[in-house]
Design an enzyme around this catalytic site. Structure first.
Site, PDB file in Angstrom:
ATOM      1  N   ASN A 209       0.842  -1.193   0.000  1.00 18.11           N
ATOM      2  CA  ASN A 209       0.000   0.000   0.000  1.00 18.11           C
ATOM      3  C   ASN A 209       0.881   1.248   0.000  1.00 18.11           C
ATOM      4  O   ASN A 209       2.106   1.153  -0.062  1.00 18.11           O
ATOM      5  CB  ASN A 209      -0.962  -0.003   1.192  1.00 18.11           C
ATOM      6  CG  ASN A 209      -0.232  -0.106   2.517  1.00 18.11           C
ATOM      7  OD1 ASN A 209       0.564   0.758   2.871  1.00 18.11           O
ATOM      8  ND2 ASN A 209      -0.492  -1.187   3.248  1.00 18.11           N
ATOM      9  N   LYS A 339     -11.122  -3.435  18.523  1.00 17.62           N
ATOM     10  CA  LYS A 339      -9.713  -3.700  18.830  1.00 17.62           C
ATOM     11  C   LYS A 339      -9.417  -3.586  20.323  1.00 17.62           C
ATOM     12  O   LYS A 339      -8.270  -3.780  20.743  1.00 17.62           O
ATOM     13  CB  LYS A 339      -8.797  -2.727  18.081  1.00 17.62           C
ATOM     14  CG  LYS A 339      -9.086  -2.548  16.604  1.00 17.62           C
ATOM     15  CD  LYS A 339      -8.970  -3.816  15.800  1.00 17.62           C
ATOM     16  CE  LYS A 339      -9.175  -3.504  14.313  1.00 17.62           C
ATOM     17  NZ  LYS A 339      -9.297  -4.727  13.504  1.00 17.62           N
TER      18      LYS A 339
END
Length: 393
Positions: A209, A339
């Site tokens: 990326n 998370k």
């Protein structure tokens, strides 16, 4: 105290040059590395050899010297510097810097600097009070340059009044204050992830990326300067890692980053997940180059590093990033909960001046207590400071 810092000292041509020798001496005693640039007129007052002896580094004064190994020296010195001090700063060099004139090594290097800059003016009192000089100093101050005001006293020309260069002890103290504004992470261990990971498709291709690693590295740098012991787990980055970050774990794939984080996070007080690991990897990586008119690539999910840390973090602080192209705030809130993070740094990577491979960012910080703070566009160094401030609260 300054063992991990490089100071660039610019010396322009005034009688106060002799006091700049003490600046070098004091900086060296604090452990800093010091590079000195002298203007041609400065060398008429103090020999370059004096500064070379004190700094144990070659002095630069000639833009076109061929005596040393070739490099674009003004750029190299600018990149190397953590702070620049120009002392004494004469009316002439102040005027050049205010107007962007670059006709010698010092003024040229100044334009390439990205670090904090301190200027200590020194000149005749009538010159110092001249409206043009005052305007030039105001211009520099407006651009973020730190001006250490001249002091009053008897000048070399016999006049009395304002214009004497500030004392070396005060100039060095300001440099220390600027370089080490806080030591609030003393005794803490911080793990930071930075950069992109890559997943091999075949012998020549891979998935990755656009992350440059700039944000993560700035966080690691800021934490180290604030006294933390830093563990930097880095994937692919496009930024230099300073030598004072001594624990660097280099990885390539997301699985490798996962292993490095899980191996090290237990010893840390704060974990900051600023990296951009690849979410997917090919089910099968081929060792040879794939060929054909059409290629079908089957992907599988990579391990979720932030979620794994969140499950076992205990009392440790977990900071995660949420980089999105749409539905930013809703995604950030989901990530905060899923998370088990203490804080999410959210940014829209499509916004101008934010996201990947730029030196600025625009972020909103969300915390478990429900608070949200949005910040304007800032340098990534400034954003790093904000993140570390909030992580301590």
């Amino acid at each position: 105290m300054l063992e991990n810092f490089n100071v660039l000292l610019g010396v322009s041509g005034g009688i106060a040059c002799y006091k700049s020798c003490e600046i070098v001496s004091r900086l060296k005693k604090l452990g800093a590395g010091v590079d000195v640039i002298m203007t041609a007129h400065a060398t008429e007052f103090v020999s370059p050899l004096t500064f070379e002896t004190l700094s144990a580094r070659p002095v630069v004064s000639d833009m076109f010297s061929r005596e040393r190994q070739w490099e674009v020296e003004h750029i190299a010195l600018a990149k190397k510097a953590d702070i620049c001090i120009i002392a004494p700063a004469t009316a002439n060099i102040i005027a050049k810097l205010a107007e962007g004139i670059a006709d010698d090594m010092l003024s040229t290097t100044y334009l390439a600097l990205k670090c904090p800059i301190i200027i200590a003016p020194a000149m005749n009192t009538n010159m110092y009070c001249n409206p043009t000089v005052r305007d030039n100093l105001a211009k520099l101050k407006d651009k973020g340059v730190i001006i250490i005001d001249s002091i009053e006293g008897r000048l070399a020309c016999g006049d009395s009044g304002k214009g004497k260069m500030a004392e070396p002890v005060d100039i060095v103290a300001k440099a220390v204050e600027t370089l080490l504004p806080k030591r609030d992470y003393e005794g803490k261990r911080v793990l930071v992830t930075a950069g992109a990971t890559r997943e091999n498709i075949d012998g020549v291709r891979f998935i990755t990326n656009r992350s440059s690693g700039k944000m993560g590295v700035e966080i690691a740098k800021s934490a180290a300067k604030r006294g933390a012991e830093v563990i930097l787990v880095k994937g692919l980055t496009q930024v230099e890692i300073p030598s004072y970050i001594t624990r660097v774990v280099s990885v390539e794939s997301t699985a490798q980053m996962y292993d490095a984080v899980m191996e090290n996070y237990k010893d840390c007080d704060v974990i900051i997940k600023a990296a951009a690991p690849s979410d997917y990897r090919p089910v099968e990586a081929i060792s040879q180059k794939l060929k054909g008119e059409e290629i079908t690539l089957k992907l599988t999910k990579n391990p979720d590093i932030a979620k794994a840390v969140g499950e076992f973090k205990g009392e440790r602080k977990l900071v995660v990033f949420c980089a999105e192209t749409q539905e930013l705030m809703s995604s950030a809130k989901v990530k905060l909960k899923s998370k088990n993070a203490d804080m999410v740094v959210a940014n829209d990577v499509t916004a101008e001046g934010a996201g990947f491979d730029v030196d600025t960012n625009i972020v909103t910080i969300l915390k478990r207590d429900g608070s949200e703070i949005s910040y304007p566009k800032m340098s990534k160094s400034e954003v790093a400071g904000v993140i570390l401030d909030e992580a301590l609260k």
